[in-house]
Design an enzyme around this catalytic site. Structure first.
Site, mmCIF file in Angstrom:
data_model
loop_
_atom_site.group_PDB
_atom_site.id
_atom_site.type_symbol
_atom_site.label_atom_id
_atom_site.label_comp_id
_atom_site.label_asym_id
_atom_site.label_seq_id
_atom_site.Cartn_x
_atom_site.Cartn_y
_atom_site.Cartn_z
ATOM 1 N N ASP A 1 9.516 -19.757 2.311
ATOM 2 C CA ASP A 1 9.247 -18.451 2.922
ATOM 3 C C ASP A 1 10.572 -17.732 3.119
ATOM 4 O OD1 ASP A 1 8.134 -16.300 4.668
ATOM 5 O OD2 ASP A 1 6.414 -17.644 4.777
ATOM 6 N N ASP B 1 12.913 -16.183 -1.617
ATOM 7 C CA ASP B 1 12.398 -14.853 -1.922
ATOM 8 C C ASP B 1 11.712 -14.991 -3.274
ATOM 9 O OD1 ASP B 1 11.918 -12.278 -2.774
ATOM 10 O OD2 ASP B 1 13.953 -11.548 -2.443
ATOM 11 N N VAL B 2 10.388 -14.883 -3.314
ATOM 12 C CA VAL B 2 9.652 -15.155 -4.550
ATOM 13 C C VAL B 2 9.902 -14.113 -5.636
ATOM 14 C CG1 VAL B 2 7.825 -16.480 -3.414
ATOM 15 C CG2 VAL B 2 7.552 -13.991 -3.724
ATOM 16 N N TYR C 1 -2.526 -2.311 -3.532
ATOM 17 C CA TYR C 1 -2.834 -3.712 -3.239
ATOM 18 C C TYR C 1 -3.886 -4.245 -4.204
ATOM 19 C CZ TYR C 1 -3.944 -7.877 -0.453
ATOM 20 O OH TYR C 1 -4.134 -9.169 -0.028
ATOM 21 N N LYS D 1 -3.534 -7.438 -6.834
ATOM 22 C CA LYS D 1 -4.394 -8.616 -6.762
ATOM 23 C C LYS D 1 -5.310 -8.735 -7.983
ATOM 24 C CE LYS D 1 -2.810 -10.387 -2.992
ATOM 25 N NZ LYS D 1 -2.100 -11.683 -3.019
ATOM 26 N N THR E 1 -4.958 -12.870 9.428
ATOM 27 C CA THR E 1 -3.574 -13.233 9.143
ATOM 28 C C THR E 1 -2.696 -12.012 9.410
ATOM 29 O OG1 THR E 1 -3.545 -12.501 6.830
ATOM 30 C CG2 THR E 1 -4.383 -14.719 7.264
ATOM 31 N N THR F 1 -2.029 -2.253 12.627
ATOM 32 C CA THR F 1 -2.156 -2.799 13.977
ATOM 33 C C THR F 1 -0.836 -3.278 14.549
ATOM 34 O OG1 THR F 1 -2.844 -4.886 12.949
ATOM 35 C CG2 THR F 1 -4.576 -3.450 13.804
#
Length: 266
Positions: free
Chosen positions: A38, A64-65, A157, A161, A194, A203
């Protein structure tokens, strides 16, 4: 059933929290030696330490991917420490919401870099080590219900995906043609509580305490959008990942494991 991945070596990206952490914990509880990676080092190291305290085998590496050099280093570390890799969970991802008119090109590219390029780099650099043992392995790429259907204000997004979904199928066919015994599947979570939701539904931001707000928002969303009427937990996804990682799914490749309370079929 205990020890469903006993003796296997697993690498889980984005494992400091949420779905990634739940996957790491579940795999370790079933006997795998888990390498967590991570960007948030304190939380990642704590997650690995917690697994060890419970009697599991785990270690943490910064990663860092989106950085190919770091992928090379992580895989080299796994090879040096364990000598093999059996399970790769490409879980690291980010979610950026908002109108396509308001999203900057920089944010669009950042989301694609983490969600798509990170998965590509993981497969590219992990696959040779997985093939080395001759025993095959399981690559599990984290997509989303947003990779199956469109969603207003989530165009970027959804694009990322959806790319993971078809990339997975293509690599599954490539591995099958190579006869390397490596299975490649995607997982498609629905409304799971999550931290990724904080940037999708607004939020909270860095340093804010968004827990109660996020929970209330997701409860309300799931009660309307999900046929089962409630949101899922990271453990629900981890159970699916464990199945795909184990020999119980030996005849499954190129598939989409949808865990969404019925959201995608409504």
């Amino acid at each position: 059933m205990v020890g469903r991945v006993d003796g296997k070596v697993a690498l889980v990206t984005g494992a400091a929290s949420g779905i990634g952490r739940a996957c790491a914990e579940r795999l370790a509880a079933e006997g795998a030696k888990v390498v967590l990676t991570d960007l948030t080092d304190e939380a990642g190291a704590a997650a690995a330490a917690d697994i060890v305290q419970r009697g599991g085998q785990a270690s943490y590496l910064h990663q860092d991917v989106t950085d190919e050099g770091e992928w090379v280093q992580v895989i080299a570390s796994v090879r040096e420490t364990h000598g093999r890799l059996d399970i790769l969970v490409n879980n690291a991802g980010i979610g950026l919401g908002g109108s396509v008119l308001d999203m900057s090109l920089a944010d669009f590219r950042k989301q694609m870099a983490v969600n798509v390029e990170g998965v590509f780099l993981g497969v590219k650099h992990a696959l040779p080590l997985m093939r080395q043992s001759g025993d095959g392995g399981s690559i599990i790429n984290m997509s989303s219900v947003a990779g199956l259907k469109g969603a207003a204000s989530l165009a970027g997004y959804c694009a990322s995906k959806g790319a993971v979904r078809l990339f997975t199928k293509s690599v599954a066919l490539e591995c099958a043609a190579a006869g390397d015994k490596v299975r490649v599947n995607s997982v498609h979570p629905g409304i799971i509580e999550t931290p990724i939701w904080d940037t999708i539904i607004g939020t909270g931001g860095p340093g804010s305490n968004a827990g109660p707000q996020r929970a209330a928002s997701l409860d309300a969303m799931a009660s309307v959008a999900t046929p089962l009427g409630f949101k899922g937990d990271p453990a629900d996804i981890a159970d699916g990942v464990l199945w795909l990682a184990s020999s119980e799914s030996r005849y499954v490749t190129g598939a989409e494991l949808v865990i969404d309370g019925g959201l995608s079929v409504r």
